[in-house]
Design an enzyme around this catalytic site. Structure first.
Site, short mmCIF file in Angstrom:
data_model
loop_
_atom_site.label_atom_id
_atom_site.label_comp_id
_atom_site.label_asym_id
_atom_site.label_seq_id
_atom_site.Cartn_x
_atom_site.Cartn_y
_atom_site.Cartn_z
CD GLU A 207 -2.42 -1.39 2.72
OE1 GLU A 207 -2.27 -0.49 3.58
OE2 GLU A 207 -3.11 -2.42 2.91
CE LYS A 209 5.18 5.04 6.82
NZ LYS A 209 5.00 6.41 7.27
NE ARG A 214 -2.85 3.76 12.02
CZ ARG A 214 -2.05 2.75 12.38
NH1 ARG A 214 -0.79 2.97 12.68
NH2 ARG A 214 -2.49 1.53 12.42
CD GLU A 258 -1.19 8.62 7.75
OE1 GLU A 258 -1.46 7.75 8.60
OE2 GLU A 258 -0.15 9.30 7.79
CG PHE A 292 -4.32 1.87 6.28
CD1 PHE A 292 -4.23 1.26 7.51
CD2 PHE A 292 -3.89 3.19 6.15
CE1 PHE A 292 -3.74 1.94 8.60
CE2 PHE A 292 -3.39 3.89 7.25
CZ PHE A 292 -3.32 3.26 8.48
NE ARG A 363 7.68 -0.01 16.41
CZ ARG A 363 7.07 1.05 15.88
NH1 ARG A 363 6.85 1.10 14.60
NH2 ARG A 363 6.71 2.06 16.64
CE LYS A 369 8.54 2.57 10.04
NZ LYS A 369 8.11 3.27 11.21
P1 AMP Z 1 5.85 5.50 11.06
O1 AMP Z 1 5.08 6.64 11.67
O2 AMP Z 1 7.01 5.92 10.25
O3 AMP Z 1 6.14 4.41 12.09
O4 AMP Z 1 4.91 4.78 9.98
C1 AMP Z 1 3.67 4.22 10.31
C2 AMP Z 1 2.59 5.24 10.03
O5 AMP Z 1 2.40 5.42 8.63
C3 AMP Z 1 1.22 4.81 10.51
O6 AMP Z 1 1.06 5.07 11.89
C4 AMP Z 1 0.30 5.66 9.67
O7 AMP Z 1 0.12 6.92 10.28
C5 AMP Z 1 1.10 5.90 8.39
N1 AMP Z 1 0.55 5.25 7.18
C6 AMP Z 1 0.41 5.83 5.98
N2 AMP Z 1 -0.10 4.97 5.08
C7 AMP Z 1 -0.27 3.80 5.70
C8 AMP Z 1 -0.75 2.52 5.30
N3 AMP Z 1 -1.13 2.25 4.05
N4 AMP Z 1 -0.78 1.55 6.23
C9 AMP Z 1 -0.37 1.77 7.51
N5 AMP Z 1 0.09 2.96 7.95
C10 AMP Z 1 0.14 3.96 7.06
#
Ligand code: AMP
Length: 506
Positions: A207, A209, A214, A258, A292, A363, A369
């Site tokens: 997907e 990102k 969030r 998101e 998502f 996690r 990611k």
């Molecule tokens: P990070 O904040 O770098 O740990 O990345 C995770 C965050 O990416 C999640 O908490 C969401 O806010 C965001 N996000 C954006 N797109 C997606 C997606 N398709 N699936 C899950 N999280 C996503």
């Protein structure tokens, strides 16, 4: 129960090495706590007042610590009442109420009780590891299976309430999701490439990102609520999202997604602007939302179903508000989605195992990611005073990575890996000067040290070996991407680890 009993128990747990022995100590302690003190006791143990933030800074607190009581007299009930008063004080006169409440509390506490209270009030307790141990201790004290207690704590996001129900002998199996009660979001781990991610997840939903915030959106009947990733209710700030979700089919809902601010031409605005739209003073642009995941819909809780099933339900409910992506197990296909996402100005991709359930609050390797720039969530340990144009501001921040096992210091502590004064706008400088002054724990010739409670997302070009920093690794060209506070808050226990950074040396 006396506060002293709790402080002594904490000290005993801290000086015990074995996890099993710690759990036994805490379980026998919990059995002695009266039910009405349980909430306060759990809050004091994990270092988070059950009332949330108390609005007290380090300096404000220090002023009341000149003298201490010689004998312990404080009960947990007294502490709970003082915390209630501090949390509820607002508006004119609240400063005086806070000061007199703190003065009363501190004057009745012995030195060791003051130390513990101060750490809790300032949020300076390393609680990550302890929460896991305490959850298992609740299970042992209540005689309930620990898997059930862990699940209940995760679903309710509230260890104190879980403890109350467990100790009262409630059937914890019956705790499911309730639309209207937010749950901790599932989190992603990191991989360097799309191929590496797919190798971990197998058959996947790959997907886009999005670089927004969030949002967990709930609906029961006609009512819609929206929560941030730290479960703050921001319904009033996101009317566009409320209107979108109100029109969906599917009955009572819990959706995960998101939100981003859009320009008039429909293109995404920079991340900082989405954040200011969500902040209490509001900002420009209209919000759009993409989903998502779905945790509850069509009359049932879906978190134990595989993602494949959840996505089929999600597609029926959200229509064109579904996040873009593809289902595949082929690395080349995942790479194509990544290229497509980057071309569209997105941050990267999230690769998710189609077979995996929704692991709230965890996690793991079922969500991975992939972001082409290296960004890490680190914790601010100290700040240097600026000079020249930045004189009078707190400017150069000292960055720490988490060291859960204590390989380079205290377990659960933070290891310094670099500094930066780059990437800060004037507004960020103003904000951080005020924010960190309130978290001060000590003065040095270069600036101040602060309670390790603020997470900042840092972009780097890489790392290098270092003989100066205790973890043997230093950041290269670190710059601030954003502070993980407010609507986008991350806890220090979620910061990246020293091992993650050291792995980049290879
Ligand atoms: P990070 O904040 O770098 O740990 O990345 C995770 C965050 O990416 C999640 O908490 C969401 O806010 C965001 N996000 C954006 N797109 C997606 C997606 N398709 N699936 C899950 N999280 C996503």
């Amino acid at each position: 129960m006396q506060l002293k009993t709790l402080v002594d128990a904490v000290a005993e747990v801290a000086s015990t090495r074995s996890r099993t022995a710690k759990i036994e100590l805490l379980a026998s302690f919990l059995r002695q706590v009266e039910p009405e003190d349980l909430r306060t006791a759990i809050g004091l143990l994990v270092g988070k007042p059950p009332q949330g933030r108390l609005g007290v800074g380090a300096r404000g607190l220090q002023a009341h610590r000149q003298r201490a009581a010689d004998r312990p007299t404080l009960g947990l009930g007294d502490v709970g009442e003082a915390f209630d008063t501090l949390a509820e004080a607002s508006g004119p006169g609240s400063t005086a109420v806070r000061a007199s409440t703190l003065a009363g509390l501190m004057a009745s506490a012995t030195r060791s009780e003051q130390d513990h209270l101060a750490r809790v009030i300032l949020g300076d307790v390393r609680s990550g590891a302890l929460e896991g141990i305490l959850t298992d201790a609740v299970a042992a004290a209540a005689g309930q299976p620990k898997e059930l207690v862990r699940r209940a704590a995760m679903l309710t996001g509230d260890l104190a309430e879980t403890a109350r129900r467990a100790m009262a002998g409630d059937d914890l199996q019956r705790i499911g999701l309730t639309p209207g009660v937010p749950v901790l979001p599932m989190l992603a781990s990191t991989a360097a490439t799309a191929a590496e991610a797919i190798a971990a997840t197998g058959r996947s939903s790959v997907e886009h990102k999005l670089d927004g915030a969030r949002l967990q959106v709930h609906r029961t009947g006609d009512e819609v609520w929206a929560y941030t990733r730290s479960l703050a209710d921001i319904t009033a700030r996101v009317p566009e999202v409320v209107a979108t979700v109100a029109a969906f089919p599917g009955g009572d809902l819990i959706l995960d997604g998101e939100t981003l601010t859009l320009d008039e031409d429909g293109s995404a605005r920079p991340f900082q602007e989405s954040m200011s739209r969500l902040s209490s003073h509001g900002g420009e642009g209209s919000l759009a939302v993409w989903f998502f995941d779905v945790l509850h819909a069509e009359g049932r809780t879906l978190i134990d179903e595989p993602l494949e099933t959840r996505r089929a339900v999600l597609a029926r409910i959200v229509g064109d508000r579904l996040i873009r992506g593809a289902e595949t197990s082929v690395p080349g296909e995942a790479q194509r989605v990544l290229d497509d996402a980057l071309a569209a100005g997105q941050e990267g991709i999230v690769v998710k195992s189609l077979d995996a359930p929704y692991a709230a609050g965890r996690r793991g390797n079922n969500w991975v990611k992939v972001k082409p720039v290296y960004t890490y969530d680190l914790v601010v340990l100290g700040i240097e005073w600026g000079s020249g144009r930045r004189a009078g501001t707190l400017s150069n921040i000292h960055l720490g990575a988490r060291d859960p096992e204590g390989r380079f210091g205290e377990p659960g502590g933070f290891v310094m890996v670099g500094k930066t004064f780059k990437g800060m706008t004037d507004e960020i400088l103003r904000w951080q000067t005020e924010h960190f002054a309130a978290l001060e724990t000590g003065r040095t010739e270069w600036g101040i040290t602060v309670a390790p409670t603020t997470v900042v997302e840092i972009a780097i070009d890489g790392v290098q070996r270092s003989s100066r920093y205790p973890g043997g690794v230093a950041l290269r060209f670190a710059r601030v991407k954003r502070y993980r506070t407010g609507a986008d808050e991350k806890a220090p226990a979620e910061a990246d680890t020293i091992d993650t950074l050291r792995a980049l040396l290879r």
